[in-house]
Design a protein around this motif. Structure first.
Motif, PDB file in Angstrom:
ATOM      1  N   CYS A  22       0.851  -1.183   0.000  1.00  0.00           N
ATOM      2  CA  CYS A  22       0.000   0.000   0.000  1.00  0.00           C
ATOM      3  C   CYS A  22       0.895   1.243   0.000  1.00  0.00           C
ATOM      4  O   CYS A  22       1.827   1.345   0.789  1.00  0.00           O
ATOM      5  CB  CYS A  22      -0.895  -0.014   1.232  1.00  0.00           C
ATOM      6  SG  CYS A  22      -1.763   1.550   1.471  1.00  0.00           S
ATOM      7  N   GLY A  24       0.060   4.132   0.857  1.00  0.00           N
ATOM      8  CA  GLY A  24      -0.297   5.047   1.942  1.00  0.00           C
ATOM      9  C   GLY A  24       0.364   4.662   3.247  1.00  0.00           C
ATOM     10  O   GLY A  24       0.935   5.499   3.943  1.00  0.00           O
ATOM     11  N   CYS A  25       0.313   3.371   3.601  1.00  0.00           N
ATOM     12  CA  CYS A  25       0.808   2.941   4.915  1.00  0.00           C
ATOM     13  C   CYS A  25       1.940   1.939   4.815  1.00  0.00           C
ATOM     14  O   CYS A  25       2.529   1.562   5.828  1.00  0.00           O
ATOM     15  CB  CYS A  25      -0.340   2.346   5.727  1.00  0.00           C
ATOM     16  SG  CYS A  25      -0.998   0.813   5.039  1.00  0.00           S
ATOM     17  N   CYS A  37      -4.670   0.672   0.326  1.00  0.00           N
ATOM     18  CA  CYS A  37      -5.516  -0.334   0.960  1.00  0.00           C
ATOM     19  C   CYS A  37      -6.830   0.338   1.364  1.00  0.00           C
ATOM     20  O   CYS A  37      -6.950   1.566   1.338  1.00  0.00           O
ATOM     21  CB  CYS A  37      -4.807  -0.939   2.174  1.00  0.00           C
ATOM     22  SG  CYS A  37      -4.621   0.185   3.564  1.00  0.00           S
ATOM     23  N   CYS A  40      -6.574   2.953   4.162  1.00  0.00           N
ATOM     24  CA  CYS A  40      -5.948   4.209   3.727  1.00  0.00           C
ATOM     25  C   CYS A  40      -6.893   5.023   2.849  1.00  0.00           C
ATOM     26  O   CYS A  40      -6.922   6.246   2.937  1.00  0.00           O
ATOM     27  CB  CYS A  40      -4.652   3.924   2.973  1.00  0.00           C
ATOM     28  SG  CYS A  40      -3.257   3.607   4.077  1.00  0.00           S
TER      29      CYS A  40
HETATM   30 ZN    ZN Z   1      -2.667   1.410   3.546  1.00  0.00          ZN
END
Ligand code: ZN
Length: 224
Positions: A22, A24-25, A37, A40
């Motif tokens: 992912c 984002g994270c 994900c 996120c």
């Molecule tokens: Zn994520």
């Protein structure tokens, strides 16, 4: 054998950065849509800004931002900027184009990326703001006007006070194209103090631009 495997894995990491994670994270569980994900995507949505305040200084007419900086918004910026995942410019630019619609109706003559110093651009291989600007221009069906150049490397900005940033940025940008009487949309990844955006806008206005608006993927200003 293990050493060989490590070498192969290392080579693969270079050739194929771990995009199954992912953006984002960093979760190795991976992403399903838009490189994020589900958690996120939900958090990113909760960070939505749209029309916002332009940086102080009275140079920029108005501003829109995709998201409040942090969490998955920071992850996306990091991966685009420092990990070479250029394809992220597509979903990021799409979000920015939506944020721009909060400023409508606006007549814009062109989209201008915040430039990078040539040396830094060479080091990185691309200007992330230019990738975002190209996406925004495509989404909004506007010309991309790469009319600014950075004449001074202002790498150490983060450590400076607002006043120091401003003076460091004075004359850091030069006009490299025709902007007379144009209404322009300046594009960057993150707006922090707004000093960079203000300095760019000033260079455009000094060059005869009629008005300058600002569109950033994320807003990281204090208190917002
Ligand atoms: Zn994520």
């Amino acid at each position: 054998m293990e050493r060989l495997l490590r070498l192969v894995r290392g080579a693969l990491d270079v050739l194929y950065p771990k995009r199954a994670e992912c953006m984002g994270c960093g979760s190795r569980a991976g992403f399903d849509r838009d490189w994020l994900c589900e958690a996120c995507r939900r958090e990113l949505a909760s960070r939505w800004v749209g029309a916002g305040q332009p940086p102080r200084g009275g140079v920029i007419e108005g501003a829109a931002y995709g998201y409040r900086y942090g969490g998955p918004a920071a992850g996306m910026v990091r991966n685009l900027k420092y990990r070479g995942v250029r394809l992220l410019a597509e979903p990021m630019g799409r979000a920015m184009a939506s944020a721009f619609s909060a400023l409508q109706p606006l007549e814009i003559d062109g989209v201008v990326p915040v430039p990078m110093h040539p040396k830094r651009r060479r080091d990185r291989g691309y200007n992330h703001a230019a990738l975002l600007a190209a996406q925004v221009a495509g989404q909004l069906d506007l010309p991309l006007l790469d009319v600014l150049s950075r004449t001074r490397d202002t790498r150490q900005q983060a450590r400076l006070s607002d006043a120091e940033r401003m003076s460091n940025l004075e004359n850091a940008f030069a006009l490299a194209g025709e902007v007379a009487d144009k209404a322009l949309l300046l594009v960057d990844d993150v707006c922090t103090t707004g000093a960079t955006a203000n300095a760019c806008a000033k260079a455009l206005l000094d060059g005869g631009a009629r008005r300058v608006w600002l569109l950033c993927y994320a807003e990281a200003r204090n208190g917002t």
